[in-house]
Design a protein around this motif. Sequence first.
Motif, mmCIF file in Angstrom:
data_model
loop_
_atom_site.group_PDB
_atom_site.id
_atom_site.type_symbol
_atom_site.label_atom_id
_atom_site.label_comp_id
_atom_site.label_asym_id
_atom_site.label_seq_id
_atom_site.Cartn_x
_atom_site.Cartn_y
_atom_site.Cartn_z
ATOM 1 N N VAL A 123 98.403 64.958 -3.311
ATOM 2 C CA VAL A 123 97.797 65.377 -1.750
ATOM 3 C C VAL A 123 96.174 64.427 -1.659
ATOM 4 O O VAL A 123 95.939 64.294 -0.997
ATOM 5 C CB VAL A 123 97.202 66.591 -2.722
ATOM 6 C CG1 VAL A 123 95.340 66.808 -2.084
ATOM 7 C CG2 VAL A 123 98.299 67.818 -3.129
ATOM 8 N N LEU A 124 96.298 63.515 -2.875
ATOM 9 C CA LEU A 124 95.762 62.203 -2.794
ATOM 10 C C LEU A 124 96.722 61.761 -1.259
ATOM 11 O O LEU A 124 95.783 60.888 -0.324
ATOM 12 C CB LEU A 124 94.871 62.016 -3.697
ATOM 13 C CG LEU A 124 94.267 60.531 -3.693
ATOM 14 C CD1 LEU A 124 92.967 60.676 -2.665
ATOM 15 C CD2 LEU A 124 93.888 59.354 -4.979
ATOM 16 N N SER A 125 97.204 61.288 -1.879
ATOM 17 C CA SER A 125 98.762 60.414 -0.693
ATOM 18 C C SER A 125 99.036 61.176 1.013
ATOM 19 O O SER A 125 98.599 60.040 1.299
ATOM 20 C CB SER A 125 99.995 60.282 -1.431
ATOM 21 O OG SER A 125 101.210 59.165 -0.812
ATOM 22 N N LEU A 126 98.656 62.200 0.551
ATOM 23 C CA LEU A 126 98.592 63.138 2.445
ATOM 24 C C LEU A 126 97.268 63.077 2.834
ATOM 25 O O LEU A 126 97.403 62.738 3.934
ATOM 26 C CB LEU A 126 98.970 64.370 1.808
ATOM 27 C CG LEU A 126 100.384 65.154 1.267
ATOM 28 C CD1 LEU A 126 100.724 66.477 0.982
ATOM 29 C CD2 LEU A 126 101.256 64.380 2.701
ATOM 30 N N ALA A 127 96.195 63.069 2.116
ATOM 31 C CA ALA A 127 95.318 62.304 2.276
ATOM 32 C C ALA A 127 94.744 61.606 2.857
ATOM 33 O O ALA A 127 94.274 61.086 4.217
ATOM 34 C CB ALA A 127 93.682 63.227 1.427
ATOM 35 N N LEU A 128 95.240 60.147 2.095
ATOM 36 C CA LEU A 128 94.034 58.835 2.919
ATOM 37 C C LEU A 128 95.872 58.429 3.779
ATOM 38 O O LEU A 128 95.514 57.655 4.491
ATOM 39 C CB LEU A 128 95.221 58.099 1.315
ATOM 40 C CG LEU A 128 94.040 58.139 1.024
ATOM 41 C CD1 LEU A 128 94.207 57.520 -0.938
ATOM 42 C CD2 LEU A 128 93.123 57.506 1.284
ATOM 43 N N ASN A 140 98.467 52.761 2.512
ATOM 44 C CA ASN A 140 98.562 53.868 1.674
ATOM 45 C C ASN A 140 98.265 53.353 0.725
ATOM 46 O O ASN A 140 99.190 53.369 0.570
ATOM 47 C CB ASN A 140 99.347 55.070 2.172
ATOM 48 C CG ASN A 140 98.262 56.401 0.916
ATOM 49 O OD1 ASN A 140 98.049 56.732 0.214
ATOM 50 N ND2 ASN A 140 99.182 57.363 1.667
ATOM 51 N N PRO A 141 97.319 53.246 -0.272
ATOM 52 C CA PRO A 141 96.985 52.384 -1.377
ATOM 53 C C PRO A 141 97.880 53.411 -2.528
ATOM 54 O O PRO A 141 98.442 53.336 -3.933
ATOM 55 C CB PRO A 141 95.583 52.623 -1.747
ATOM 56 C CG PRO A 141 94.862 53.920 -1.190
ATOM 57 C CD PRO A 141 95.855 54.252 -0.054
ATOM 58 N N CYS A 142 98.338 54.357 -2.262
ATOM 59 C CA CYS A 142 99.003 55.538 -3.172
ATOM 60 C C CYS A 142 100.209 55.519 -2.588
ATOM 61 O O CYS A 142 101.177 55.339 -4.225
ATOM 62 C CB CYS A 142 98.865 56.805 -2.876
ATOM 63 S SG CYS A 142 97.058 57.807 -3.030
ATOM 64 N N VAL A 143 101.361 54.365 -2.308
ATOM 65 C CA VAL A 143 102.127 54.034 -2.391
ATOM 66 C C VAL A 143 102.858 54.037 -3.357
ATOM 67 O O VAL A 143 104.238 54.071 -3.090
ATOM 68 C CB VAL A 143 103.213 53.549 -0.669
ATOM 69 C CG1 VAL A 143 104.089 53.378 -0.473
ATOM 70 C CG2 VAL A 143 102.020 54.289 0.627
ATOM 71 N N SER A 144 102.223 53.085 -4.239
ATOM 72 C CA SER A 144 102.854 51.669 -4.669
ATOM 73 C C SER A 144 102.798 52.492 -5.951
ATOM 74 O O SER A 144 102.398 51.967 -7.326
ATOM 75 C CB SER A 144 101.989 50.319 -4.438
ATOM 76 O OG SER A 144 101.118 50.523 -4.756
ATOM 77 N N ILE A 145 101.908 53.707 -6.187
ATOM 78 C CA ILE A 145 101.408 54.390 -7.542
ATOM 79 C C ILE A 145 102.243 55.310 -8.196
ATOM 80 O O ILE A 145 103.081 55.925 -7.152
ATOM 81 C CB ILE A 145 100.114 55.103 -7.760
ATOM 82 C CG1 ILE A 145 99.206 54.181 -6.530
ATOM 83 C CG2 ILE A 145 99.280 55.257 -8.987
ATOM 84 C CD1 ILE A 145 99.300 52.731 -7.655
ATOM 85 N N SER A 146 103.107 55.279 -9.381
ATOM 86 C CA SER A 146 103.555 56.276 -10.131
ATOM 87 C C SER A 146 103.189 56.969 -11.125
ATOM 88 O O SER A 146 102.000 56.449 -11.442
ATOM 89 C CB SER A 146 104.809 55.972 -10.106
ATOM 90 O OG SER A 146 105.608 55.133 -9.532
#
Length: 354
Positions: A123-128, A140-146
């Motif tokens: 959800v955070l990734s979709l918003a960003l 998108n800063p979420c791309v590299s996070i798991s």
Amino acid sequence: MPRKPKYYVRPDGLHEAIRTISGKRVAFRGKTDADVERKMIEHRERLTKGRPFREVADEWKGIHFPTLAPNTLKGYKPALERAVKEFGETSVREIRAPDVKRFINEFARGGRALKTVSNQLLVLSLALGYAVSEGEIDYNPCVSISPPKGLQKGHRDAGSPDDEERVKKSAGVWLFPYLILYTGLRKGEALALTYDDIDRDNKEIRVTKSVYHIGDKPYIKKPKTEAGVRTVPIFDPLWRELPVGKGSKYIFSDDGGTTPISNRRYQTLWGRYVRETGITCTAHQLRHSFATMLFELDVDPKIAQELLGHSTEAMTREIYTHLRQQKLDAATKNINKRLAKKEHGSTQKRHKKA
């Protein structure tokens, strides 16, 4: 002589200037030219600094949430609220991958399952991601996070053997739990059944739709996945209990079959059933009981996938693996218990000889 306005004056008297910014037409309106210019300056400053996450998230929510299925919305809404609480006034330009990683890791420390943590990150990734598409941030800063490693995969266990026996003995109390136990249908799929869905010639049930509720009112939708559209056999115990009816009338209904059962009525009937039978499981756990039966009968995972309506065979194999581990754990516990008794007996004999 009055000064000629610098910007277009609309019929309603507002001054307006339209500018193309990052490929988008943006309208600036005010009571005077000065108001319009002030708003353009504020907009430029805001773009330079970046809008706060709260504002971007709210805009994305207004566009995306109306397109979501009710059950998906249930998971997305609290996840977005948590993200806004964390990053609310922070500019989207200032949110970095380490910030996202810290947030997700702290969220995961609450003992949450992998699915819950993954949903929060999604959800955070979709918003960003929306901010990226709007040209407000470059990546998108979420791309590299798991999600952190080692999180538990959520498994909902089947109903207990006692619960299953109570359901088997109480088909006359209410057919709904009995039907799920012997078909593995999801709650919404069972509530959507009509008499037309029952093929008595071939002893099969056609699953083509599902019920969901908004408030108390029932609505019809397609099954959860394409694989959800399927045919399941009617096993003999259920065959003997199925009511006879004709046409498109719903089997579980408040009004004689015209519409599916309301949420309030469903909750009332389930509560009454629990009190009368003493079961402690949920309807979804009875679906897992059906999956357990397939596992114990050595039904091929591919066949089980088709019967359960799973989108992939991997989902079915995951359930089988979980059930196999449960049996192994139970066997290990029993063996250790038996060995402990033998060891205790041997120790007593040695003491007597001594």
